[in-house]
Each structure stands twice: as C-alpha cells, then as structure tokens.
Design a protein around this motif. Structure first.
Motif, PDB file in Angstrom:
ATOM      1  N   VAL A 175       1.776   4.319  -0.263  1.00  0.00           N
ATOM      2  CA  VAL A 175       0.957   4.021  -1.678  1.00  0.00           C
ATOM      3  C   VAL A 175       2.600   4.374  -2.782  1.00  0.00           C
ATOM      4  CG1 VAL A 175       0.303   6.043  -3.300  1.00  0.00           C
ATOM      5  CG2 VAL A 175      -1.074   5.218  -0.836  1.00  0.00           C
ATOM      6  N   GLN A 176       2.490   3.831  -4.024  1.00  0.00           N
ATOM      7  CA  GLN A 176       3.567   3.910  -3.966  1.00  0.00           C
ATOM      8  C   GLN A 176       3.123   4.536  -5.507  1.00  0.00           C
ATOM      9  OE1 GLN A 176       6.148   1.959  -3.388  1.00  0.00           O
ATOM     10  NE2 GLN A 176       5.017   1.611  -1.719  1.00  0.00           N
ATOM     11  N   ASP A 177       2.276   4.138  -6.368  1.00  0.00           N
ATOM     12  CA  ASP A 177       2.414   4.889  -7.624  1.00  0.00           C
ATOM     13  C   ASP A 177       0.640   5.374  -7.723  1.00  0.00           C
ATOM     14  OD1 ASP A 177       1.966   2.745  -9.007  1.00  0.00           O
ATOM     15  OD2 ASP A 177       4.182   2.729  -9.585  1.00  0.00           O
ATOM     16  N   TYR A 178       0.554   6.040  -9.374  1.00  0.00           N
ATOM     17  CA  TYR A 178      -1.579   5.997  -8.725  1.00  0.00           C
ATOM     18  C   TYR A 178      -0.784   6.367 -10.814  1.00  0.00           C
ATOM     19  CZ  TYR A 178      -2.186   8.397  -4.558  1.00  0.00           C
ATOM     20  OH  TYR A 178      -2.354   8.520  -3.343  1.00  0.00           O
ATOM     21  N   GLY A 199      -4.413   7.298   2.427  1.00  0.00           N
ATOM     22  CA  GLY A 199      -3.154   7.601   1.780  1.00  0.00           C
ATOM     23  C   GLY A 199      -3.453   7.820   0.132  1.00  0.00           C
ATOM     24  N   PHE A 200      -4.996   6.801  -0.570  1.00  0.00           N
ATOM     25  CA  PHE A 200      -5.246   6.914  -2.091  1.00  0.00           C
ATOM     26  C   PHE A 200      -5.436   8.577  -1.621  1.00  0.00           C
ATOM     27  CE2 PHE A 200      -6.082   2.583  -0.762  1.00  0.00           C
ATOM     28  CZ  PHE A 200      -5.002   1.767  -0.953  1.00  0.00           C
ATOM     29  N   GLU A 201      -6.357   9.156  -0.865  1.00  0.00           N
ATOM     30  CA  GLU A 201      -6.805  10.340  -0.737  1.00  0.00           C
ATOM     31  C   GLU A 201      -6.123  11.360  -1.228  1.00  0.00           C
ATOM     32  OE1 GLU A 201      -9.661  11.530  -2.108  1.00  0.00           O
ATOM     33  OE2 GLU A 201     -10.504   8.978  -1.869  1.00  0.00           O
ATOM     34  N   ALA A 202      -4.853  11.461  -1.025  1.00  0.00           N
ATOM     35  CA  ALA A 202      -4.257  12.120  -0.510  1.00  0.00           C
ATOM     36  C   ALA A 202      -2.964  12.178  -2.207  1.00  0.00           C
ATOM     37  CB  ALA A 202      -2.983  12.094   0.537  1.00  0.00           C
ATOM     38  N   GLY A 203      -2.764  11.140  -2.732  1.00  0.00           N
ATOM     39  CA  GLY A 203      -2.564  11.477  -4.599  1.00  0.00           C
ATOM     40  C   GLY A 203      -0.926  11.742  -3.628  1.00  0.00           C
ATOM     41  N   ARG A 204      -0.688  11.504  -2.446  1.00  0.00           N
ATOM     42  CA  ARG A 204       1.517  11.238  -2.617  1.00  0.00           C
ATOM     43  C   ARG A 204       1.987  10.749  -2.679  1.00  0.00           C
ATOM     44  NH1 ARG A 204       0.607  14.552   2.853  1.00  0.00           N
ATOM     45  NH2 ARG A 204       2.799  12.792   3.022  1.00  0.00           N
ATOM     46  N   PRO A 205       2.404  10.111  -3.897  1.00  0.00           N
ATOM     47  CA  PRO A 205       2.766   8.934  -4.208  1.00  0.00           C
ATOM     48  C   PRO A 205       4.331   8.705  -3.175  1.00  0.00           C
ATOM     49  CG  PRO A 205       2.684  10.223  -5.609  1.00  0.00           C
ATOM     50  CD  PRO A 205       2.497  10.677  -4.852  1.00  0.00           C
ATOM     51  N   HIS A 206       4.641   7.623  -2.543  1.00  0.00           N
ATOM     52  CA  HIS A 206       5.677   7.101  -2.203  1.00  0.00           C
ATOM     53  C   HIS A 206       6.350   7.766  -1.073  1.00  0.00           C
ATOM     54  CE1 HIS A 206       7.743   5.801  -5.273  1.00  0.00           C
ATOM     55  NE2 HIS A 206       6.855   6.539  -5.812  1.00  0.00           N
ATOM     56  N   THR A 207       4.523   7.718   0.417  1.00  0.00           N
ATOM     57  CA  THR A 207       4.675   8.021   1.562  1.00  0.00           C
ATOM     58  C   THR A 207       4.314   7.378   2.122  1.00  0.00           C
ATOM     59  OG1 THR A 207       3.794  10.346   0.758  1.00  0.00           O
ATOM     60  CG2 THR A 207       3.281  10.216   2.806  1.00  0.00           C
ATOM     61  N   ARG A 208       4.112   7.535   3.377  1.00  0.00           N
ATOM     62  CA  ARG A 208       3.842   5.969   4.831  1.00  0.00           C
ATOM     63  C   ARG A 208       2.479   6.814   5.197  1.00  0.00           C
ATOM     64  NH1 ARG A 208       8.389   3.014   8.056  1.00  0.00           N
ATOM     65  NH2 ARG A 208       6.711   2.227   9.799  1.00  0.00           N
ATOM     66  N   TYR A 209       1.990   5.980   5.761  1.00  0.00           N
ATOM     67  CA  TYR A 209       0.434   6.309   6.443  1.00  0.00           C
ATOM     68  C   TYR A 209       0.258   5.063   8.242  1.00  0.00           C
ATOM     69  CZ  TYR A 209      -0.512   9.946   2.914  1.00  0.00           C
ATOM     70  OH  TYR A 209      -0.669  10.130   1.892  1.00  0.00           O
ATOM     71  N   TYR A 261     -10.371   4.070 -14.022  1.00  0.00           N
ATOM     72  CA  TYR A 261     -10.470   4.784 -13.284  1.00  0.00           C
ATOM     73  C   TYR A 261      -8.903   5.113 -12.760  1.00  0.00           C
ATOM     74  CZ  TYR A 261     -15.145   2.651 -12.445  1.00  0.00           C
ATOM     75  OH  TYR A 261     -16.784   2.466 -13.034  1.00  0.00           O
ATOM     76  N   ARG A 262      -8.807   5.645 -11.472  1.00  0.00           N
ATOM     77  CA  ARG A 262      -8.054   6.627 -10.633  1.00  0.00           C
ATOM     78  C   ARG A 262      -7.473   5.309  -9.665  1.00  0.00           C
ATOM     79  NH1 ARG A 262      -6.491  10.319  -5.835  1.00  0.00           N
ATOM     80  NH2 ARG A 262      -3.795  10.896  -6.765  1.00  0.00           N
ATOM     81  N   CYS A 263      -6.027   4.391 -10.299  1.00  0.00           N
ATOM     82  CA  CYS A 263      -5.440   3.335  -8.999  1.00  0.00           C
ATOM     83  C   CYS A 263      -4.571   3.949  -8.701  1.00  0.00           C
ATOM     84  CB  CYS A 263      -5.484   2.042 -10.703  1.00  0.00           C
ATOM     85  SG  CYS A 263      -6.952   1.949 -11.221  1.00  0.00           S
ATOM     86  N   ALA A 264      -4.026   2.832  -7.118  1.00  0.00           N
ATOM     87  CA  ALA A 264      -2.801   2.738  -6.928  1.00  0.00           C
ATOM     88  C   ALA A 264      -2.491   1.441  -6.431  1.00  0.00           C
ATOM     89  CB  ALA A 264      -3.050   3.846  -5.226  1.00  0.00           C
ATOM     90  N   ASN A 265      -1.086   1.825  -6.945  1.00  0.00           N
ATOM     91  CA  ASN A 265       0.247   0.189  -6.089  1.00  0.00           C
ATOM     92  C   ASN A 265       0.019   0.419  -4.749  1.00  0.00           C
ATOM     93  OD1 ASN A 265      -0.489  -1.333  -8.538  1.00  0.00           O
ATOM     94  ND2 ASN A 265       0.710   0.457  -9.476  1.00  0.00           N
ATOM     95  N   TYR A 266      -0.058  -0.313  -3.773  1.00  0.00           N
ATOM     96  CA  TYR A 266       0.470   0.276  -2.617  1.00  0.00           C
ATOM     97  C   TYR A 266       1.382  -1.610  -1.900  1.00  0.00           C
ATOM     98  CZ  TYR A 266      -3.293  -2.835  -0.838  1.00  0.00           C
ATOM     99  OH  TYR A 266      -4.152  -3.956  -1.177  1.00  0.00           O
ATOM    100  N   THR A 267       2.123  -1.058  -0.990  1.00  0.00           N
ATOM    101  CA  THR A 267       2.466  -1.952  -0.441  1.00  0.00           C
ATOM    102  C   THR A 267       1.884  -1.819   1.601  1.00  0.00           C
ATOM    103  OG1 THR A 267       4.163  -0.971   0.260  1.00  0.00           O
ATOM    104  CG2 THR A 267       4.557  -2.358  -1.109  1.00  0.00           C
ATOM    105  N   SER A 325       1.537  -6.591  -1.056  1.00  0.00           N
ATOM    106  CA  SER A 325       0.877  -5.255  -1.883  1.00  0.00           C
ATOM    107  C   SER A 325      -0.153  -5.880  -2.178  1.00  0.00           C
ATOM    108  CB  SER A 325       2.306  -5.421  -2.366  1.00  0.00           C
ATOM    109  OG  SER A 325       2.319  -6.449  -3.561  1.00  0.00           O
ATOM    110  N   GLY A 326      -0.485  -4.311  -3.256  1.00  0.00           N
ATOM    111  CA  GLY A 326      -1.992  -4.507  -4.171  1.00  0.00           C
ATOM    112  C   GLY A 326      -2.316  -3.323  -5.109  1.00  0.00           C
TER     113      GLY A 326
END
Length: 93
Positions: free
Chosen positions: A49-52, A25-35, A59-65, A78-79
């Motif tokens: 992944v919620q947003d980047y 999910g983090f590598e795909a770069g597609r926000p709001h997508t479920r893995y 650093y490139r970061c992502a919020n996720y649930t 979440s984190g």
C-alpha cells in the motif's frame, strides 16, 4: 487487480490469497508496508500500500503496487482501491 495474462494462469484459490493480502494491507492503514502471500499451489507475491487519500465522494482510498510470480515469471502492477459503504474494498484502477 490481477493482470489478464497472469490472472488466467491462477486458480480462484490462488487469487483469493492475493486478494486477502490486499484487504489486510488496505485495512491496516499503514502506508508503505508490504503484505506477502503464498498459495500452496505455487503462485506467490506481495501487495504494498503506497498511500491513503479521500476521493471526491469522501471514500477512503489507497494506491497500491503488487508483484506476483506464477510459473517463475513476475508481473508488476499498480492500482487504486476504495472502501465502499458496506466495508468492502473495490479495485478502481
């Protein structure tokens, strides 16, 4: 990444499925997508992944649930994760 209560009920193999889904999910770069992921031993779940964003150091970061089911019980968390200079992702919150 995994809460202590549910993480203690999962094997290393189970946890590897969850971590692999997160990295995909983090590598795909597609926000709001479920893995989704599923361990052959029973536990399953998903990471979304919620947003980047870029942190203060660039650093490139992502919020996720995530939601994980073990023994029929769900746990939601979440984190944040940030990509490190070596290309790996570190869970930072």
């Amino acid at each position: 990444m995994l809460g202590a209560a549910i993480g203690n009920k999962m094997t290393c193999e189970d946890r590897s499925y969850a971590v692999d889904a997160s990295y995909r999910g983090f590598e795909a770069g597609r926000p709001h997508t479920r893995y989704d992921w599923r361990s052959p031993r029973g536990p399953y779940g998903y990471v979304e992944v919620q947003d980047y964003y870029r942190d203060r150091t660039g650093y490139r970061c992502a919020n996720y649930t995530q939601q994980i089911w073990v023994e029929g019980r769900p746990e939601t968390a979440s984190g944040r994760a940030c990509r490190q200079p070596d290309g790996t992702w570190a869970f930072v919150g």
